[in-house]
Design a protein around this motif. Structure first.
Motif, PDB file in Angstrom:
ATOM      1  N   VAL A 104       1.112  -1.446   0.083  1.00  0.00           N
ATOM      2  CA  VAL A 104      -0.253  -0.013   0.005  1.00  0.00           C
ATOM      3  C   VAL A 104       1.046   1.052   0.098  1.00  0.00           C
ATOM      4  O   VAL A 104       1.569   1.876   0.775  1.00  0.00           O
ATOM      5  CB  VAL A 104      -1.015   0.274   0.998  1.00  0.00           C
ATOM      6  N   SER A 105       1.142   1.845  -1.057  1.00  0.00           N
ATOM      7  CA  SER A 105       1.634   2.536  -1.179  1.00  0.00           C
ATOM      8  C   SER A 105       1.209   4.343  -1.204  1.00  0.00           C
ATOM      9  O   SER A 105       2.437   5.470  -1.025  1.00  0.00           O
ATOM     10  CB  SER A 105       3.050   2.780  -2.370  1.00  0.00           C
ATOM     11  N   PHE A 106       0.265   4.129  -1.293  1.00  0.00           N
ATOM     12  CA  PHE A 106      -1.186   5.832  -1.152  1.00  0.00           C
ATOM     13  C   PHE A 106      -0.195   6.738  -2.091  1.00  0.00           C
ATOM     14  O   PHE A 106      -0.801   7.499  -2.736  1.00  0.00           O
ATOM     15  CB  PHE A 106      -0.473   6.132   0.160  1.00  0.00           C
ATOM     16  N   ASN A 107       0.438   6.010  -3.648  1.00  0.00           N
ATOM     17  CA  ASN A 107       0.705   7.175  -4.289  1.00  0.00           C
ATOM     18  C   ASN A 107      -0.002   7.538  -6.031  1.00  0.00           C
ATOM     19  O   ASN A 107       0.166   8.203  -6.416  1.00  0.00           O
ATOM     20  CB  ASN A 107       2.164   6.359  -4.706  1.00  0.00           C
ATOM     21  N   LYS A 108      -1.292   6.083  -5.421  1.00  0.00           N
ATOM     22  CA  LYS A 108      -2.144   6.814  -6.529  1.00  0.00           C
ATOM     23  C   LYS A 108      -3.449   7.606  -5.848  1.00  0.00           C
ATOM     24  O   LYS A 108      -4.048   7.412  -7.165  1.00  0.00           O
ATOM     25  CB  LYS A 108      -2.945   4.902  -7.612  1.00  0.00           C
TER      26      LYS A 108
ATOM     27  N   ALA B 113      12.575   8.941  -3.082  1.00  0.00           N
ATOM     28  CA  ALA B 113      11.093  10.003  -2.887  1.00  0.00           C
ATOM     29  C   ALA B 113      10.472   8.463  -2.964  1.00  0.00           C
ATOM     30  O   ALA B 113      10.257   7.788  -2.989  1.00  0.00           O
ATOM     31  CB  ALA B 113      10.878  10.005  -3.704  1.00  0.00           C
ATOM     32  N   LEU B 114       9.674   9.129  -1.355  1.00  0.00           N
ATOM     33  CA  LEU B 114       8.222   8.540  -1.051  1.00  0.00           C
ATOM     34  C   LEU B 114       6.942   8.702  -1.679  1.00  0.00           C
ATOM     35  O   LEU B 114       5.797   7.744  -2.191  1.00  0.00           O
ATOM     36  CB  LEU B 114       8.226   8.161   0.510  1.00  0.00           C
ATOM     37  N   GLY B 115       6.803   9.434  -2.337  1.00  0.00           N
ATOM     38  CA  GLY B 115       5.992  10.095  -2.910  1.00  0.00           C
ATOM     39  C   GLY B 115       4.497  10.697  -1.908  1.00  0.00           C
ATOM     40  O   GLY B 115       4.708  11.700  -1.101  1.00  0.00           O
ATOM     41  N   ASN B 116       3.122  10.163  -2.026  1.00  0.00           N
ATOM     42  CA  ASN B 116       2.338  10.566  -1.297  1.00  0.00           C
ATOM     43  C   ASN B 116       2.699   9.235  -0.060  1.00  0.00           C
ATOM     44  O   ASN B 116       2.756   7.992   0.253  1.00  0.00           O
ATOM     45  CB  ASN B 116       1.147   9.935  -1.397  1.00  0.00           C
ATOM     46  N   ILE B 117       2.661  10.222   1.401  1.00  0.00           N
ATOM     47  CA  ILE B 117       2.421   9.253   2.987  1.00  0.00           C
ATOM     48  C   ILE B 117       1.345   9.621   3.205  1.00  0.00           C
ATOM     49  O   ILE B 117       0.438  10.218   2.885  1.00  0.00           O
ATOM     50  CB  ILE B 117       3.484   9.904   3.938  1.00  0.00           C
TER      51      ILE B 117
ATOM     52  N   ASP C 152       4.046   5.669   5.379  1.00  0.00           N
ATOM     53  CA  ASP C 152       3.836   4.877   4.189  1.00  0.00           C
ATOM     54  C   ASP C 152       3.873   3.233   3.773  1.00  0.00           C
ATOM     55  O   ASP C 152       4.655   2.871   4.908  1.00  0.00           O
ATOM     56  CB  ASP C 152       4.865   5.736   3.504  1.00  0.00           C
ATOM     57  N   ASN C 153       3.719   2.550   2.935  1.00  0.00           N
ATOM     58  CA  ASN C 153       4.279   1.643   1.787  1.00  0.00           C
ATOM     59  C   ASN C 153       4.155   0.653   2.968  1.00  0.00           C
ATOM     60  O   ASN C 153       5.169  -0.570   3.836  1.00  0.00           O
ATOM     61  CB  ASN C 153       6.207   1.536   1.767  1.00  0.00           C
ATOM     62  N   LEU C 154       2.666   0.284   3.723  1.00  0.00           N
ATOM     63  CA  LEU C 154       2.806  -1.752   4.399  1.00  0.00           C
ATOM     64  C   LEU C 154       2.806  -2.367   3.212  1.00  0.00           C
ATOM     65  O   LEU C 154       2.406  -2.406   2.105  1.00  0.00           O
ATOM     66  CB  LEU C 154       1.283  -1.146   4.559  1.00  0.00           C
TER      67      LEU C 154
HETATM   68 CA   LIG Z   1       4.235   5.801  -1.078  1.00  0.00          CA
END
Ligand SMILES: [Ca+2]
Ligand SMILES: [Ca+2]
Ligand SMILES: [Ca+2]
Length: 231
Positions: free
Chosen positions: A39-43, A118-122, A225-227
């Motif tokens: 789960v990155s939340f990036n979309k 870069a993690l993008g969205n968190i 972030d990133n689960l």
């Molecule tokens: Ca992210």
């Protein structure tokens, strides 16, 4: 004539044998095939309040969240763009400015919690009182939960990324609790490490199997972030 018959018979037998020799070996079906997911939340668009999230491979995961500073808000988990952090939240920027990003803070500059990607969205617990719905983290305490009850047998929980956990300096803490299901047996608790300002930590969930419900407790200005998991 007779010779010809014998030759063709021999050829036939030979082809039969050779046929047998080159017979394809069909492998046994792989049992317990596990699919890695994150789960990155990036979309999701930054500024979205999350009551569910779709994993990168398309699994819809219902979520709940709560910020004790704004207990009237039904959803507190806010998507935050770490590439363009609010001026008041540069400690949540990724990567750290040393690596070309907008993140500022000692923890992210070097060492175990280096913030060089870069993690993008968190995701943060939104500070509604001071910033309304403009993404900005709060001081909690609060929580964010992920419901995996739709996955047969639960998931195998791998890790969660955390950002800006200042335990020594600001008394900020957090943990991840893994349950069989909501209200079910507690399987494992993993505590956040002190990452210092702008540091990025990986919370090891030990590939715990059979997880149907995951609760992230956040006490302080911290982002997640990133689960990562297997299903
Ligand atoms: Ca992210
Ligand atoms: Ca903030
Ligand atoms: Ca912090």
């Amino acid at each position: 004539m007779k010779k010809h018959v014998l030759i063709s018979l021999a050829a036939c037998l030979l082809s039969l044998f050779s046929c047998k020799e080159t017979e394809e070996v069909i492998p046994d079906p792989v049992e317990d095939l596990e699919i890695y997911d994150v789960v990155s939340f990036n979309k999701v668009v930054a500024g979205t309040l999350l009551s569910a999230v779709t994993s990168d491979s398309g699994l819809v995961i219902p979520m709940t969240s709560f910020n004790s500073i704004s207990p009237d808000k039904p959803v507190a988990a806010m998507v935050f763009n770490s590439s363009l952090p609010h001026w008041e939240d540069v400690d949540l920027g990724t990567p750290n400015q040393k690596f070309g990003g907008k993140g500022k803070g000692k923890g992210g500059e070097s060492g175990n919690f280096i913030n060089n990607t870069a993690l993008g969205n968190i995701v943060v617990l939104q500070n509604f009182k001071q910033f309304g719905t403009v993404p900005n983290d709060d001081d909690g305490p609060g929580y964010i939960t992920f419901d995996f009850s739709r996955v047969n047998g639960g998931i195998k929980a791998t890790s969660l990324t955390v950002l800006d956990v200042e335990t020594a300096r600001e008394k900020e803490t957090g943990d991840v609790k893994l349950y069989t299901r909501k209200g079910g047996t507690l399987l494992y608790t993993a505590t956040f490490q002190d990452t210092e300002a702008n540091g990025v930590g990986i919370v090891d969930l030990k590939n715990t199997p059979g997880v149907g419900y995951l609760e992230v407790n956040i006490n302080g200005s911290i982002a997640i972030d990133n689960l990562r998991f297997y299903k």
